[in-house]
Design a protein around this motif. Sequence first.
Motif, short mmCIF file in Angstrom:
data_model
loop_
_atom_site.label_atom_id
_atom_site.label_comp_id
_atom_site.label_asym_id
_atom_site.label_seq_id
_atom_site.Cartn_x
_atom_site.Cartn_y
_atom_site.Cartn_z
N PRO A 125 18.50 17.55 -17.67
CA PRO A 125 18.48 17.02 -19.04
C PRO A 125 18.25 18.04 -20.12
O PRO A 125 18.67 18.05 -21.15
CB PRO A 125 17.65 15.87 -18.79
CG PRO A 125 17.68 15.34 -17.55
CD PRO A 125 17.92 16.69 -16.81
N PHE A 126 17.14 18.94 -19.60
CA PHE A 126 16.78 19.96 -20.50
C PHE A 126 17.91 20.96 -21.09
O PHE A 126 17.59 21.45 -21.74
CB PHE A 126 15.40 20.66 -20.11
CG PHE A 126 14.28 19.91 -19.82
CD1 PHE A 126 13.46 19.41 -21.27
CD2 PHE A 126 13.68 19.20 -18.95
CE1 PHE A 126 12.37 18.83 -21.20
CE2 PHE A 126 12.44 18.32 -18.84
CZ PHE A 126 12.01 18.26 -20.00
N ALA A 127 18.85 20.96 -20.03
CA ALA A 127 19.99 21.87 -20.39
C ALA A 127 21.07 21.21 -20.88
O ALA A 127 22.07 21.71 -20.95
CB ALA A 127 20.25 22.63 -18.95
N GLY A 128 20.86 19.80 -21.23
CA GLY A 128 22.08 18.94 -21.95
C GLY A 128 22.93 18.36 -20.92
O GLY A 128 23.91 17.84 -21.46
N VAL A 129 22.43 18.49 -19.48
CA VAL A 129 23.38 17.60 -18.70
C VAL A 129 22.57 16.53 -18.00
O VAL A 129 21.34 16.52 -17.79
CB VAL A 129 23.39 18.59 -17.32
CG1 VAL A 129 24.11 17.72 -16.30
CG2 VAL A 129 24.00 19.78 -17.67
N ASN A 130 22.74 15.22 -18.68
CA ASN A 130 22.14 14.16 -18.33
C ASN A 130 22.96 13.11 -17.40
O ASN A 130 24.14 12.83 -17.57
CB ASN A 130 21.85 13.19 -19.76
CG ASN A 130 21.12 13.90 -20.59
OD1 ASN A 130 19.83 13.57 -20.46
ND2 ASN A 130 21.67 14.49 -21.69
#
Length: 221
Positions: A85-90
């Motif tokens: 999620p910190f890389a924008g992948v949730n």
Amino acid sequence: MDNFVDQFFNLDLMWQSLPLLMKGLGVTLQICVVVIVLGGLGGLLLAVASDSRRLWLRWPTIVYVDFFRAVPPLVLLIFVYSGMPFAGVNLSPYAAVILAFLLNNSAYYSEVYRAGLQSIPPGQIEASRSTGMSRLQTMTWVVMPQAVRNVLPDLLSNTVEVVKLTSLASVASLGDLLYRADMTRSMSYNSSPIVLAALIYLILLWPLVRMVSRFERKQSQ
């Protein structure tokens, strides 16, 4: 002694928590089916690719298999669920669990299949090709049936490990069997639901373990 029995073998609490644990068992079985089927197919493709003569295909496959066999499944799951999620992948908890387990188990299935492929004498492949069969036909009808039979105990053993691995899904707050048992334990301040979950796992895995032992005895004979 009475306190011990009440804390770990409270039959009334086990009976009350059974419906909730059965719902969690359904989630666990879903994960098992998806990971075993997709992991088995992915492992087969990886095994074939790792045995390829094309270096551009073989070496990346070997690196993939070695990497995901070396990374602990729990670390991989935490990275996928909490790190991506910190890389924008949730990802949803279900998707994160499936992805992490799939990456891990496809690598292990690949090594099992590769051992089976290497157990086939080269003469059989050459004889099949001499009859006019293509490489794909030889792999499909001659090599793979024998390879799978040769490593069937290892495939079943890996499947048992997949079922046990699903217990890590509770880390991602997925409502599987262990997660629901632990939630019931935390609300009741009693460990009987955990014991019940362990018994359910035992009932699931015992036939598979006996099957593995049976195939191993047959092969040794």
